[in-house]
Write a protein that holds these residues in place. Structure first.
Motif, PDB file in Angstrom:
ATOM      1  N   PHE A  97      12.600   5.779   5.605  1.00 49.54           N
ATOM      2  CA  PHE A  97      12.110   6.933   4.849  1.00 49.54           C
ATOM      3  C   PHE A  97      10.598   6.819   4.642  1.00 49.54           C
ATOM      4  CE2 PHE A  97      11.172   8.927   0.685  1.00 49.54           C
ATOM      5  CZ  PHE A  97      11.582  10.222   0.947  1.00 49.54           C
ATOM      6  N   GLU A  98      10.134   5.625   4.278  1.00 49.74           N
ATOM      7  CA  GLU A  98       8.697   5.402   4.078  1.00 49.74           C
ATOM      8  C   GLU A  98       7.918   5.615   5.370  1.00 49.74           C
ATOM      9  OE1 GLU A  98       8.632   1.440   2.488  1.00 49.74           O
ATOM     10  OE2 GLU A  98       8.906   2.165   0.425  1.00 49.74           O
ATOM     11  N   LEU A 121      15.906   1.806  -6.344  1.00 50.35           N
ATOM     12  CA  LEU A 121      16.419   2.820  -5.431  1.00 50.35           C
ATOM     13  C   LEU A 121      17.469   2.234  -4.493  1.00 50.35           C
ATOM     14  CD1 LEU A 121      16.329   5.693  -4.363  1.00 50.35           C
ATOM     15  CD2 LEU A 121      14.373   5.025  -2.939  1.00 50.35           C
ATOM     16  N   ALA A 122      17.220   1.046  -3.966  1.00 48.62           N
ATOM     17  CA  ALA A 122      18.191   0.396  -3.082  1.00 48.62           C
ATOM     18  C   ALA A 122      19.509   0.154  -3.825  1.00 48.62           C
ATOM     19  CB  ALA A 122      17.623  -0.910  -2.544  1.00 48.62           C
ATOM     20  N   GLY A 123      19.421  -0.242  -5.066  1.00 49.15           N
ATOM     21  CA  GLY A 123      20.623  -0.446  -5.866  1.00 49.15           C
ATOM     22  C   GLY A 123      21.413   0.828  -6.066  1.00 49.15           C
ATOM     23  N   MET A 148       0.821  -1.196   0.000  1.00 49.64           N
ATOM     24  CA  MET A 148       0.000   0.000   0.000  1.00 49.64           C
ATOM     25  C   MET A 148       0.867   1.264   0.000  1.00 49.64           C
ATOM     26  SD  MET A 148      -3.116   0.881   2.457  1.00 49.64           S
ATOM     27  CE  MET A 148      -3.892   2.427   2.408  1.00 49.64           C
ATOM     28  N   ILE A 149       1.876   1.287   0.836  1.00 49.77           N
ATOM     29  CA  ILE A 149       2.756   2.450   0.875  1.00 49.77           C
ATOM     30  C   ILE A 149       3.456   2.628  -0.467  1.00 49.77           C
ATOM     31  CG2 ILE A 149       4.744   1.248   1.849  1.00 49.77           C
ATOM     32  CD1 ILE A 149       3.827   4.749   2.924  1.00 49.77           C
ATOM     33  N   GLN A 150       3.771   1.512  -1.125  1.00 51.17           N
ATOM     34  CA  GLN A 150       4.422   1.575  -2.438  1.00 51.17           C
ATOM     35  C   GLN A 150       3.536   2.306  -3.442  1.00 51.17           C
ATOM     36  OE1 GLN A 150       7.509   0.548  -2.853  1.00 51.17           O
ATOM     37  NE2 GLN A 150       7.696   0.783  -5.038  1.00 51.17           N
ATOM     38  N   ASP A 151       2.241   2.025  -3.439  1.00 51.84           N
ATOM     39  CA  ASP A 151       1.316   2.709  -4.343  1.00 51.84           C
ATOM     40  C   ASP A 151       1.238   4.194  -4.024  1.00 51.84           C
ATOM     41  OD1 ASP A 151       0.740   0.336  -5.649  1.00 51.84           O
ATOM     42  OD2 ASP A 151      -0.990  -0.095  -4.364  1.00 51.84           O
ATOM     43  N   MET A 152       1.239   4.529  -2.738  1.00 52.80           N
ATOM     44  CA  MET A 152       1.187   5.928  -2.340  1.00 52.80           C
ATOM     45  C   MET A 152       2.442   6.659  -2.797  1.00 52.80           C
ATOM     46  SD  MET A 152       2.077   8.438   0.415  1.00 52.80           S
ATOM     47  CE  MET A 152       3.094   7.365   1.316  1.00 52.80           C
ATOM     48  N   ILE A 153       3.567   6.006  -2.660  1.00 50.84           N
ATOM     49  CA  ILE A 153       4.826   6.620  -3.077  1.00 50.84           C
ATOM     50  C   ILE A 153       4.832   6.856  -4.582  1.00 50.84           C
ATOM     51  CG2 ILE A 153       7.307   6.166  -3.354  1.00 50.84           C
ATOM     52  CD1 ILE A 153       7.201   4.930  -0.536  1.00 50.84           C
ATOM     53  N   ARG A 154       4.411   5.873  -5.341  1.00 51.95           N
ATOM     54  CA  ARG A 154       4.391   6.051  -6.800  1.00 51.95           C
ATOM     55  C   ARG A 154       3.449   7.172  -7.218  1.00 51.95           C
ATOM     56  NH1 ARG A 154       5.289   0.036  -8.441  1.00 51.95           N
ATOM     57  NH2 ARG A 154       7.467   0.217  -9.049  1.00 51.95           N
ATOM     58  N   SER A 155       2.302   7.286  -6.557  1.00 47.08           N
ATOM     59  CA  SER A 155       1.336   8.316  -6.951  1.00 47.08           C
ATOM     60  C   SER A 155       1.824   9.721  -6.611  1.00 47.08           C
ATOM     61  CB  SER A 155      -0.024   8.056  -6.313  1.00 47.08           C
ATOM     62  OG  SER A 155       0.030   8.270  -4.920  1.00 47.08           O
ATOM     63  N   LYS A 156       2.698   9.835  -5.633  1.00 47.67           N
ATOM     64  CA  LYS A 156       3.189  11.149  -5.211  1.00 47.67           C
ATOM     65  C   LYS A 156       4.680  11.316  -5.504  1.00 47.67           C
ATOM     66  CE  LYS A 156      -0.210  11.544  -1.582  1.00 47.67           C
ATOM     67  NZ  LYS A 156      -0.455  11.803  -0.184  1.00 47.67           N
ATOM     68  N   TRP A 157       5.184  10.550  -6.436  1.00 53.02           N
ATOM     69  CA  TRP A 157       6.613  10.500  -6.665  1.00 53.02           C
ATOM     70  C   TRP A 157       7.224  11.859  -6.972  1.00 53.02           C
ATOM     71  CZ3 TRP A 157      10.084   7.642  -4.909  1.00 53.02           C
ATOM     72  CH2 TRP A 157      11.375   7.697  -5.407  1.00 53.02           C
ATOM     73  N   SER A 158       6.583  12.649  -7.798  1.00 51.68           N
ATOM     74  CA  SER A 158       7.199  13.927  -8.175  1.00 51.68           C
ATOM     75  C   SER A 158       7.373  14.844  -6.966  1.00 51.68           C
ATOM     76  CB  SER A 158       6.394  14.623  -9.261  1.00 51.68           C
ATOM     77  OG  SER A 158       5.103  14.916  -8.805  1.00 51.68           O
ATOM     78  N   SER A 159       6.421  14.838  -6.054  1.00 54.59           N
ATOM     79  CA  SER A 159       6.563  15.690  -4.875  1.00 54.59           C
ATOM     80  C   SER A 159       7.537  15.083  -3.857  1.00 54.59           C
ATOM     81  CB  SER A 159       5.206  15.948  -4.223  1.00 54.59           C
ATOM     82  OG  SER A 159       4.646  14.754  -3.740  1.00 54.59           O
ATOM     83  N   LEU A 160       7.677  13.776  -3.857  1.00 53.94           N
ATOM     84  CA  LEU A 160       8.585  13.118  -2.921  1.00 53.94           C
ATOM     85  C   LEU A 160      10.031  13.141  -3.393  1.00 53.94           C
ATOM     86  CD1 LEU A 160       6.509   9.971  -1.935  1.00 53.94           C
ATOM     87  CD2 LEU A 160       6.934  12.006  -0.564  1.00 53.94           C
ATOM     88  N   ARG A 219      14.523   7.726 -12.700  1.00 51.68           N
ATOM     89  CA  ARG A 219      14.429   6.336 -13.156  1.00 51.68           C
ATOM     90  C   ARG A 219      13.835   5.403 -12.105  1.00 51.68           C
ATOM     91  NH1 ARG A 219      19.450   4.600 -16.936  1.00 51.68           N
ATOM     92  NH2 ARG A 219      19.111   6.183 -18.523  1.00 51.68           N
ATOM     93  N   SER A 220      14.063   5.707 -10.834  1.00 54.03           N
ATOM     94  CA  SER A 220      13.537   4.809  -9.794  1.00 54.03           C
ATOM     95  C   SER A 220      12.017   4.847  -9.742  1.00 54.03           C
ATOM     96  CB  SER A 220      14.137   5.137  -8.434  1.00 54.03           C
ATOM     97  OG  SER A 220      13.751   6.404  -8.003  1.00 54.03           O
ATOM     98  N   ASP A 221      11.419   6.008  -9.961  1.00 56.91           N
ATOM     99  CA  ASP A 221       9.964   6.152 -10.040  1.00 56.91           C
ATOM    100  C   ASP A 221       9.231   5.348  -8.958  1.00 56.91           C
ATOM    101  OD1 ASP A 221       7.606   7.214 -11.135  1.00 56.91           O
ATOM    102  OD2 ASP A 221       7.306   5.422 -12.370  1.00 56.91           O
ATOM    103  N   GLY A 222       9.763   5.384  -7.738  1.00 54.82           N
ATOM    104  CA  GLY A 222       9.114   4.700  -6.629  1.00 54.82           C
ATOM    105  C   GLY A 222       9.449   3.226  -6.497  1.00 54.82           C
TER     106      GLY A 222
END
Length: 66
Positions: free
Chosen positions: A61-62, A39-41, A1-13, A31-34
């Protein structure tokens, strides 16, 4: 669920993410786009840390976003 929230708000995050990990390039963030794995790599590569440490930092961070 948090992953979906991060992707939807990626530009602001992305600004917050680059503030926390300033060695990441704009391209790394774009490129990571959530995607946690990507990102870990990048964190592993840029900071010379173990993959597990990078994953822990991403989880922290999440949690801070909630």
């Amino acid at each position: 669920m948090i992953q979906d929230m991060i992707r939807s708000k990626w530009s602001s995050l992305s600004d917050r993410l680059q503030t926390k990990w300033n060695k990441l390039t704009d391209d790394d963030v774009k490129r990571s786009d959530g995607d946690r794995h990507y990102l870990a790599g990048r964190l592993q590569e840029r900071y010379g840390i173990a993959m597990e440490k990078a994953r822990v930092e991403i989880k922290e961070f999440e949690r801070a976003l909630r």
